[in-house]
Design an enzyme around this catalytic site. Structure first.
Site, PDB file in Angstrom:
ATOM      1  N   ASP A  36      60.104  25.752   7.621  1.00  0.00           N
ATOM      2  CA  ASP A  36      61.570  26.145   7.688  1.00  0.00           C
ATOM      3  C   ASP A  36      62.109  24.907   7.073  1.00  0.00           C
ATOM      4  OD1 ASP A  36      64.134  26.131   8.508  1.00  0.00           O
ATOM      5  OD2 ASP A  36      63.816  27.246  10.552  1.00  0.00           O
ATOM      6  N   VAL A  37      62.910  25.301   5.961  1.00  0.00           N
ATOM      7  CA  VAL A  37      63.542  23.998   4.977  1.00  0.00           C
ATOM      8  C   VAL A  37      64.379  23.410   5.819  1.00  0.00           C
ATOM      9  CG1 VAL A  37      63.314  25.521   2.908  1.00  0.00           C
ATOM     10  CG2 VAL A  37      65.530  25.737   4.115  1.00  0.00           C
ATOM     11  N   TYR A  73      80.159  30.205   3.766  1.00  0.00           N
ATOM     12  CA  TYR A  73      79.092  30.771   2.654  1.00  0.00           C
ATOM     13  C   TYR A  73      79.272  29.984   1.346  1.00  0.00           C
ATOM     14  CZ  TYR A  73      75.636  33.001  -0.633  1.00  0.00           C
ATOM     15  OH  TYR A  73      74.528  32.990  -1.612  1.00  0.00           O
TER      16      TYR A  73
HETATM   17  P1  NDP Z   1      66.777  37.500   0.507  1.00  0.00           P
HETATM   18  O1  NDP Z   1      67.229  37.599   2.129  1.00  0.00           O
HETATM   19  O2  NDP Z   1      66.126  38.733   0.135  1.00  0.00           O
HETATM   20  O3  NDP Z   1      65.782  36.198   0.778  1.00  0.00           O
HETATM   21  C1  NDP Z   1      65.889  35.102   0.981  1.00  0.00           C
HETATM   22  C2  NDP Z   1      64.653  34.147   1.248  1.00  0.00           C
HETATM   23  O4  NDP Z   1      65.051  32.713   1.773  1.00  0.00           O
HETATM   24  C3  NDP Z   1      63.508  34.785   2.280  1.00  0.00           C
HETATM   25  O5  NDP Z   1      62.336  34.407   1.342  1.00  0.00           O
HETATM   26  C4  NDP Z   1      63.645  33.785   3.340  1.00  0.00           C
HETATM   27  O6  NDP Z   1      62.398  33.697   3.914  1.00  0.00           O
HETATM   28  C5  NDP Z   1      64.197  32.546   2.616  1.00  0.00           C
HETATM   29  N1  NDP Z   1      64.686  31.531   3.754  1.00  0.00           N
HETATM   30  C6  NDP Z   1      65.864  31.839   4.461  1.00  0.00           C
HETATM   31  N2  NDP Z   1      65.992  30.683   5.159  1.00  0.00           N
HETATM   32  C7  NDP Z   1      65.075  29.980   5.074  1.00  0.00           C
HETATM   33  C8  NDP Z   1      64.729  28.697   5.867  1.00  0.00           C
HETATM   34  N3  NDP Z   1      65.384  28.540   6.802  1.00  0.00           N
HETATM   35  N4  NDP Z   1      63.478  28.135   5.325  1.00  0.00           N
HETATM   36  C9  NDP Z   1      62.730  28.816   4.698  1.00  0.00           C
HETATM   37  N5  NDP Z   1      63.207  30.197   3.827  1.00  0.00           N
HETATM   38  C10 NDP Z   1      63.978  30.663   4.347  1.00  0.00           C
HETATM   39  O7  NDP Z   1      67.797  36.922  -0.194  1.00  0.00           O
HETATM   40  P2  NDP Z   1      67.868  36.634  -1.846  1.00  0.00           P
HETATM   41  O8  NDP Z   1      66.710  36.677  -2.394  1.00  0.00           O
HETATM   42  O9  NDP Z   1      69.098  37.516  -2.219  1.00  0.00           O
HETATM   43  O10 NDP Z   1      68.671  35.049  -1.716  1.00  0.00           O
HETATM   44  C11 NDP Z   1      67.646  34.041  -2.336  1.00  0.00           C
HETATM   45  C12 NDP Z   1      68.843  33.103  -2.696  1.00  0.00           C
HETATM   46  O11 NDP Z   1      69.784  33.423  -3.658  1.00  0.00           O
HETATM   47  C13 NDP Z   1      69.875  32.543  -1.595  1.00  0.00           C
HETATM   48  O12 NDP Z   1      69.918  31.220  -1.518  1.00  0.00           O
HETATM   49  C14 NDP Z   1      70.930  33.593  -1.737  1.00  0.00           C
HETATM   50  O13 NDP Z   1      72.081  32.394  -1.089  1.00  0.00           O
HETATM   51  C15 NDP Z   1      71.028  33.209  -3.156  1.00  0.00           C
HETATM   52  N6  NDP Z   1      71.935  34.574  -3.955  1.00  0.00           N
HETATM   53  C16 NDP Z   1      71.793  35.561  -3.438  1.00  0.00           C
HETATM   54  C17 NDP Z   1      72.587  36.756  -4.034  1.00  0.00           C
HETATM   55  C18 NDP Z   1      72.427  37.913  -3.535  1.00  0.00           C
HETATM   56  O14 NDP Z   1      73.371  38.593  -3.901  1.00  0.00           O
HETATM   57  N7  NDP Z   1      71.443  38.655  -3.165  1.00  0.00           N
HETATM   58  C19 NDP Z   1      73.504  36.376  -5.104  1.00  0.00           C
HETATM   59  C20 NDP Z   1      73.712  34.930  -5.031  1.00  0.00           C
HETATM   60  C21 NDP Z   1      72.815  34.143  -4.786  1.00  0.00           C
HETATM   61  P3  NDP Z   1      62.048  33.774   5.329  1.00  0.00           P
HETATM   62  O15 NDP Z   1      62.922  34.548   6.170  1.00  0.00           O
HETATM   63  O16 NDP Z   1      60.645  34.371   5.407  1.00  0.00           O
HETATM   64  O17 NDP Z   1      62.105  32.117   5.820  1.00  0.00           O
HETATM   65  C1  8X3 Z   2      75.818  35.974  -3.344  1.00  0.00           C
HETATM   66  C2  8X3 Z   2      76.710  36.873  -3.607  1.00  0.00           C
HETATM   67  O1  8X3 Z   2      79.317  37.422  -3.914  1.00  0.00           O
HETATM   68  O2  8X3 Z   2      78.126  38.274  -1.827  1.00  0.00           O
HETATM   69  O3  8X3 Z   2      75.855  34.620  -3.092  1.00  0.00           O
HETATM   70  O4  8X3 Z   2      78.450  35.846  -2.138  1.00  0.00           O
HETATM   71  S1  8X3 Z   2      78.161  37.090  -2.957  1.00  0.00           S
END
Ligand code: NDP
Ligand code: 8X3
Length: 255
Positions: free
Chosen positions: A60-61, A153
């Protein structure tokens, strides 16, 4: 010797797509996430399909000690990380500021800011020792412009933006590239997590849109990582065609 990419948040969404993309290009992978069963499944799949080596690093980060212990105790040959995709993160809730949940706020800040920092610091120390490396931070359009009910967020992603700028300056003397990728709406598990399992509400976010996919983002991440050594994409925003910024969408609905 194959190049090594370390991907946090590889169990879903962007991180998982990046794992496939980089493996397809011959990278060995260090994959992180909390869900160990998903890491195992991903490792089995990419090892079989692409014949690359995969090291699973479930943590967990948010756990500062665990992050540094896990990274500092990597086998020597795995410490030569070429690319870090610092991607793990989440949104929780979409509430007016005064109605927001303190638990949600703490989790977002602990994960998207503090956890993000722990991983970035641990890996940048390894890269600095080798005087090379590329750190790709997952920001968001939400880190460029605030939207209604995005408050904390957005703040966490503004922090990612500022930290990326700071890292780029401070790591320059070590020859380390720092890229910030800022995606708009992408259909991953992001909204399901944000709305705490409410799939119907999550789905509505993408109503009338052809949103980005994890694979779209992975394509761009890989492009940034594949440029010549003297070229660095510093900051890149990417949205689907129907999204102009965090607020303006051209939705194609029947109503
Ligand atoms: P998902 O929910 O599909 O993936 C998120 C990933 O982050 C999972 O692999 C999860 O793994 C991991 N994660 C979450 N919390 C923890 C933790 N405490 N420790 C380790 N791993 C963690 O979302 P996305 O792929 O869309 O998101 C990835 C990134 O992109 C995020 O930072 C998000 O804010 C960002 N983002 C997303 C957008 C979108 O619209 N989807 C747009 C812009 C940015 P697990 O639960 O197994 O720990
Ligand atoms: C995820 C994109 O617009 O839902 O970072 O915040 S938005």
């Amino acid at each position: 010797m194959a190049k090594i990419v370390f991907i946090t948040g590889a169990t879903s969404g962007f991180g998982k797509s990046c794992a496939y993309k980089f493996a397809a290009h011959g990278y060995d992978l260090i994959i992180n996430g909390r869900r160990a069963d998903r890491l195992q499944q991903l490792a089995d799949e990419v090892e079989n399909k692409y014949n690359v080596a995969v090291l699973q690093l479930p943590f967990d980060v948010r756990e500062e000690k665990k992050v540094f212990e896990s990274i500092n105790s990597l086998p020597e040959e795995w410490k030569a990380i070429d690319v870090l995709i610092n991607n793990a993160g989440l949104a929780l809730g979409r509430d007016y500021f005064e109605e927001g949940s303190l638990n949600d706020w703490n989790t977002m800040i602990d994960t998207n800011v503090k956890g993000f920092l722990y991983v970035a610091k641990a890996v940048s120390q390894l890269m600095a020792a080798r005087k090379q490396g590329h750190i790709i931070n997952m920001g968001s359009v939400a880190g460029k412009e605030v939207y209604e009910k995005g408050n904390v967020y957005c703040a966490s992603k503004f922090a990612v933006d500022a930290i990326s700028q700071g890292m780029r300056i401070d790591l320059l003397r070590h020859n380390i590239k720092v890229t910030s990728i800022n995606p708009g709406a992408a259909e991953t598990e992001f909204s399901i997590v944000r709305f705490k399992g409410d799939e119907e509400t999550a789905k509505k976010i993408y109503d009338g849109l052809t949103p980005l996919t994890g694979d779209d983002v992975a394509e761009v991440v890989y492009y940034c990582a594949s440029l010549p050594p003297h070229v660095c994409i510093n900051d890149l925003s990417i949205t689907c065609l129907q999204q102009a910024n965090t607020i303006y969408f051209n939705r194609h609905t029947n109503s």
